[in-house]
Design an enzyme around this catalytic site. Sequence first.
Site, PDB file in Angstrom:
ATOM      1  N   ARG A   1       0.846  -1.200   0.000  1.00  0.00           N
ATOM      2  CA  ARG A   1       0.000   0.000   0.000  1.00  0.00           C
ATOM      3  C   ARG A   1       0.883   1.253   0.000  1.00  0.00           C
ATOM      4  O   ARG A   1       0.587   2.241  -0.671  1.00  0.00           O
ATOM      5  CB  ARG A   1      -0.880   0.025   1.250  1.00  0.00           C
ATOM      6  CG  ARG A   1      -1.956  -1.023   1.256  1.00  0.00           C
ATOM      7  CD  ARG A   1      -2.771  -0.895   2.538  1.00  0.00           C
ATOM      8  NE  ARG A   1      -3.698  -1.996   2.663  1.00  0.00           N
ATOM      9  CZ  ARG A   1      -3.811  -2.768   3.729  1.00  0.00           C
ATOM     10  NH1 ARG A   1      -3.062  -2.549   4.789  1.00  0.00           N
ATOM     11  NH2 ARG A   1      -4.686  -3.736   3.754  1.00  0.00           N
TER      12      ARG A   1
ATOM     13  N   PHE B   1     -11.371  -4.783  -5.459  1.00  0.00           N
ATOM     14  CA  PHE B   1     -11.344  -5.691  -4.298  1.00  0.00           C
ATOM     15  C   PHE B   1     -10.805  -4.912  -3.077  1.00  0.00           C
ATOM     16  O   PHE B   1      -9.841  -5.317  -2.440  1.00  0.00           O
ATOM     17  CB  PHE B   1     -10.452  -6.919  -4.538  1.00  0.00           C
ATOM     18  CG  PHE B   1     -10.750  -7.679  -5.808  1.00  0.00           C
ATOM     19  CD1 PHE B   1     -11.799  -8.590  -5.861  1.00  0.00           C
ATOM     20  CD2 PHE B   1      -9.985  -7.478  -6.952  1.00  0.00           C
ATOM     21  CE1 PHE B   1     -12.069  -9.304  -7.031  1.00  0.00           C
ATOM     22  CE2 PHE B   1     -10.246  -8.188  -8.128  1.00  0.00           C
ATOM     23  CZ  PHE B   1     -11.286  -9.101  -8.173  1.00  0.00           C
TER      24      PHE B   1
ATOM     25  N   ASP C   1     -15.828  -3.166  -4.360  1.00  0.00           N
ATOM     26  CA  ASP C   1     -15.871  -4.487  -3.716  1.00  0.00           C
ATOM     27  C   ASP C   1     -17.285  -5.025  -3.893  1.00  0.00           C
ATOM     28  O   ASP C   1     -18.250  -4.247  -3.917  1.00  0.00           O
ATOM     29  CB  ASP C   1     -15.537  -4.372  -2.219  1.00  0.00           C
ATOM     30  CG  ASP C   1     -15.103  -5.696  -1.612  1.00  0.00           C
ATOM     31  OD1 ASP C   1     -13.905  -5.860  -1.324  1.00  0.00           O
ATOM     32  OD2 ASP C   1     -15.984  -6.579  -1.436  1.00  0.00           O
ATOM     33  N   SER C   2     -17.408  -6.337  -4.004  1.00  0.00           N
ATOM     34  CA  SER C   2     -18.753  -6.896  -4.182  1.00  0.00           C
ATOM     35  C   SER C   2     -19.542  -6.885  -2.876  1.00  0.00           C
ATOM     36  O   SER C   2     -20.756  -7.011  -2.879  1.00  0.00           O
ATOM     37  CB  SER C   2     -18.662  -8.326  -4.724  1.00  0.00           C
ATOM     38  OG  SER C   2     -17.882  -9.100  -3.851  1.00  0.00           O
TER      39      SER C   2
ATOM     40  N   ALA D   1     -16.363  -7.413  -9.687  1.00  0.00           N
ATOM     41  CA  ALA D   1     -15.145  -6.963 -10.378  1.00  0.00           C
ATOM     42  C   ALA D   1     -15.234  -7.190 -11.884  1.00  0.00           C
ATOM     43  O   ALA D   1     -14.909  -6.301 -12.670  1.00  0.00           O
ATOM     44  CB  ALA D   1     -13.947  -7.720  -9.828  1.00  0.00           C
TER      45      ALA D   1
ATOM     46  N   ASP E   1      -6.443  -6.784  -6.151  1.00  0.00           N
ATOM     47  CA  ASP E   1      -6.057  -7.620  -5.003  1.00  0.00           C
ATOM     48  C   ASP E   1      -7.201  -8.583  -4.672  1.00  0.00           C
ATOM     49  O   ASP E   1      -7.875  -8.437  -3.649  1.00  0.00           O
ATOM     50  CB  ASP E   1      -5.726  -6.717  -3.803  1.00  0.00           C
ATOM     51  CG  ASP E   1      -5.252  -7.519  -2.605  1.00  0.00           C
ATOM     52  OD1 ASP E   1      -4.732  -8.636  -2.799  1.00  0.00           O
ATOM     53  OD2 ASP E   1      -5.412  -7.034  -1.466  1.00  0.00           O
TER      54      ASP E   1
ATOM     55  N   CYS F   1      -3.073 -13.984  -3.541  1.00  0.00           N
ATOM     56  CA  CYS F   1      -2.787 -14.428  -2.166  1.00  0.00           C
ATOM     57  C   CYS F   1      -3.097 -15.915  -1.997  1.00  0.00           C
ATOM     58  O   CYS F   1      -3.197 -16.410  -0.874  1.00  0.00           O
ATOM     59  CB  CYS F   1      -3.550 -13.582  -1.150  1.00  0.00           C
ATOM     60  SG  CYS F   1      -5.322 -13.674  -1.340  1.00  0.00           S
TER      61      CYS F   1
HETATM   62  N1  SAH Z   1      -7.272  -5.180  -0.928  1.00  0.00           N
HETATM   63  C1  SAH Z   1      -7.863  -5.434   0.355  1.00  0.00           C
HETATM   64  C2  SAH Z   1      -8.072  -6.914   0.639  1.00  0.00           C
HETATM   65  C3  SAH Z   1      -8.882  -7.645  -0.417  1.00  0.00           C
HETATM   66  S1  SAH Z   1      -9.664  -9.078   0.162  1.00  0.00           S
HETATM   67  C4  SAH Z   1      -7.011  -4.763   1.442  1.00  0.00           C
HETATM   68  O1  SAH Z   1      -5.964  -4.180   1.148  1.00  0.00           O
HETATM   69  O2  SAH Z   1      -7.408  -4.827   2.595  1.00  0.00           O
HETATM   70  C5  SAH Z   1     -10.658  -9.513  -1.178  1.00  0.00           C
HETATM   71  C6  SAH Z   1     -11.964  -8.729  -1.319  1.00  0.00           C
HETATM   72  O3  SAH Z   1     -12.533  -9.089  -2.573  1.00  0.00           O
HETATM   73  C7  SAH Z   1     -13.019  -9.016  -0.273  1.00  0.00           C
HETATM   74  O4  SAH Z   1     -13.357  -7.827   0.388  1.00  0.00           O
HETATM   75  C8  SAH Z   1     -14.225  -9.544  -1.065  1.00  0.00           C
HETATM   76  O5  SAH Z   1     -15.478  -9.041  -0.590  1.00  0.00           O
HETATM   77  C9  SAH Z   1     -13.962  -9.021  -2.449  1.00  0.00           C
HETATM   78  N2  SAH Z   1     -14.526  -9.806  -3.567  1.00  0.00           N
HETATM   79  C10 SAH Z   1     -14.604 -11.143  -3.692  1.00  0.00           C
HETATM   80  N3  SAH Z   1     -15.110 -11.483  -4.904  1.00  0.00           N
HETATM   81  C11 SAH Z   1     -15.335 -10.333  -5.575  1.00  0.00           C
HETATM   82  C12 SAH Z   1     -15.834 -10.013  -6.878  1.00  0.00           C
HETATM   83  N4  SAH Z   1     -16.179 -10.965  -7.738  1.00  0.00           N
HETATM   84  N5  SAH Z   1     -15.924  -8.708  -7.230  1.00  0.00           N
HETATM   85  C13 SAH Z   1     -15.567  -7.727  -6.364  1.00  0.00           C
HETATM   86  N6  SAH Z   1     -15.099  -7.978  -5.121  1.00  0.00           N
HETATM   87  C14 SAH Z   1     -14.985  -9.249  -4.724  1.00  0.00           C
END
Ligand code: SAH
Length: 396
Positions: A215, A231, A253-254, A283, A300, A340
């Site tokens: 970050r 995400f 985010d979803s 996404a 991410d 991850c």
């Molecule tokens: N980048 C964040 C962590 C991401 S965790 C940080 O720095 O803290 C992954 C995230 O993706 C979760 O919040 C989850 O709700 C979201 N997610 C999962 N599937 C998704 C999709 N198809 N579209 C958008 N978001 C999604």
Amino acid sequence: MIDTLAKIFLKPGKEQSLKRFHPWVFSGAIGKAEGKPEEGDLVNVYSANGEFLATGHCQVGSIAVRLLTFEQQQIEYSFWKTKIENAWNARKALGLTENSETTVFRLVHAEGDGMPGLIIDFYNGTTVMQMHSVGMYLVREMLVNALREVLGDKLKAVYDKSEKSLPFKAGVESKDSYLFGENNDSEVLENGLRFKVDWLEGQKTGFFIDQRENRYLVQHYSAGRDVLNMFCYTGGFSFYAIKGGARTVHSVDSSAKAIELTNKNVELNFPDDKRHEAFAADAFEFMRDIKDKYDLIILDPPAFAKHRDAVHQALQAYKRINTRAFEQIRSGGILFTFSCSQVVSKEKFREAVFSAAAISGRNVRILHQLTQPADHPVNIYHPEGEYLKGLVLYVE
Ligand code: SAH
């Protein structure tokens, strides 16, 4: 070594990985067991010809024993206290335990800290424990006592969040709760930025601590850019982008709850800042039509593959989402892309991103190759522990 423990004898030749201190025994390596070990029990592990190799927690599944020590020693309170002390001292050496700018870090990173099956995150005095094995769950009281003794008055509370992380077939009736103290002041600092963390309801232990340094790098590249943080969860990357002087920042985010958290955190750090907007959207949908809108994109995603069987599908998903980014990012744009998933190797992830770049036909330079920060250490004998992989790419 405790002589009364059940014994596991490996098949001939299967002792090699343990001689190299690898911390897992796979079920296929086991020749025979003596004394009916059950899930969560401590067991001693021997080679086929009876040589002592290690002691660990027994588990039902393909990883049959998670090893705690390769020495003949008692696994009792002083053992756990030493482990916690070593983990704390390592964070002290990183400058994390006395840091007025950053009050959130990972204190115990499972195998990386010689404690397979255990995660402990430190949130400004509250530690959140997540047990992934029954063996660790059964020693939780000793772990809490060790935390109290080692951290002293730096420790305000210990919250157990294992309800969803324990193997669901183990029949352990775990309920998330405080094991020591209670602290609902959930505000932490990361590089001077303020975050509300919800360990009661949030994903994992409440916050993705592992992206701290990545970050920070986003902050460095954000000046004057239009940023998409895909995400976003609690919005981490977005605040650094705003701090770094981005022109606009869109967080997606979803999960509606994640968007709510992101908006709250933005308000906390940058009240009334009109540069930021957050969207609850999928996404793949959102990225269908973003042509030339952004010149810094962060991808991410969650672990697309949690099991080996899902690796192929996960690679396809990484390829698809990265292709959308490469095809649409502005010329001179920068893409931060992550995986991850522990079961997706660095090489495989890179191949997926390379394929995506090739489909787009753009010229792409690798600027940085990223990984997890030092408070998520990798045990040198357990390379699988290197789970976070990232690439920073310049797209011409
Ligand atoms: N980048 C964040 C962590 C991401 S965790 C940080 O720095 O803290 C992954 C995230 O993706 C979760 O919040 C989850 O709700 C979201 N997610 C999962 N599937 C998704 C999709 N198809 N579209 C958008 N978001 C999604």
